[in-house]
Design a protein around this motif. Sequence first.
Motif, PDB file in Angstrom:
ATOM      1  N   CYS A 151       0.830  -1.216   0.000  1.00  0.00           N
ATOM      2  CA  CYS A 151       0.000   0.000   0.000  1.00  0.00           C
ATOM      3  C   CYS A 151       0.862   1.262   0.000  1.00  0.00           C
ATOM      4  O   CYS A 151       0.551   2.240  -0.693  1.00  0.00           O
ATOM      5  CB  CYS A 151      -0.934   0.004   1.206  1.00  0.00           C
ATOM      6  N   ASP A 152       1.959   1.227   0.765  1.00  0.00           N
ATOM      7  CA  ASP A 152       2.860   2.381   0.817  1.00  0.00           C
ATOM      8  C   ASP A 152       3.493   2.630  -0.549  1.00  0.00           C
ATOM      9  O   ASP A 152       3.570   3.774  -1.013  1.00  0.00           O
ATOM     10  CB  ASP A 152       3.951   2.158   1.869  1.00  0.00           C
ATOM     11  N   SER A 210       1.205   4.066  -3.135  1.00  0.00           N
ATOM     12  CA  SER A 210       0.795   5.451  -2.869  1.00  0.00           C
ATOM     13  C   SER A 210       1.792   6.482  -3.404  1.00  0.00           C
ATOM     14  O   SER A 210       1.558   7.691  -3.295  1.00  0.00           O
ATOM     15  CB  SER A 210       0.611   5.661  -1.360  1.00  0.00           C
ATOM     16  N   GLU A 221       3.212   8.911  -5.670  1.00  0.00           N
ATOM     17  CA  GLU A 221       2.567   9.684  -6.741  1.00  0.00           C
ATOM     18  C   GLU A 221       3.387   9.682  -8.029  1.00  0.00           C
ATOM     19  O   GLU A 221       4.607   9.833  -8.003  1.00  0.00           O
ATOM     20  CB  GLU A 221       2.336  11.129  -6.277  1.00  0.00           C
TER      21      GLU A 221
END
Length: 286
Positions: A87-88, A91, A93
Amino acid sequence: MAAVIPAVTKISPRIIRILGCNPGTMTLQGTNTYIVGTGKRRILIDTGDSDVPQYLNHLKSVLKHEKIDLAHILITHWHHDHIGGLCDVMSIEGKTANTQVWKFPTTEEKDLNTNIEIENLTENQEFSVEGATLRVVHTPGHTADHVVLHLLEDNAIFSGDCILGEGTTVFENLYDFMRSLNKLLELKPAVIYPGHGNVIHNPSQTIEYYISHRMERETQIMETLNNNRQKAFSESELVKIIYMDTPEKLHKAAEQTLKHHLQKLLQENKVVMEDNKWRLNDNFLD
């Protein structure tokens, strides 16, 4: 003493290793993650543990400096130190907008608590990016879903937790694990990039050591049962005989390893279990 592994290492023009910054008893210096390829869109193997800002910062820095986007993330198995950081990573961008995440399916994996779509890997599936082709090799044993990735251009293996850079690994199913080790031996890799520890430059010798280490213990079990064909043994009784040189405080841990060996021998019809005791199968000839 274990060799120091830098946070970021450009191993070759097509491989960058990023240390997971999560050292521990089971993770050694930390989980190794790898960026593979030479072009703008590359592949990330494993994502380290969750909530490790230091790792995420190193990964972001590499992606920015090398102008890399992630085409695919390939997870070697479900253990948290390999998939926990997913998940990190997703994330970040501008680097994961079109990233596909892949893992071999299993009914045993834990709830990842994530809304990220994970697609199923299949045996011999290939992933190609500029400068690199990775082939999936299913290697159950450490876990049921464990895979290694075979880098065809270099005949290199990203071994996850099947083979470690130091010591030996743990396993859930010894029968499957031994089959997987022999599968890797047949590939005759030129080098192994493990999930923990440093690069392995003598891969065949290392794999053979893993196999012989387990077979030596199995031979001890079979000899004990063969020399006492009229008797059945509990696991704790066998531990006292086979691990007689091991401190008693470690016997419980040894009992777990012994149990894996006995389950493998049971699958091979070499032993039988009756009333929670083990003996040689009457049909097995020494």
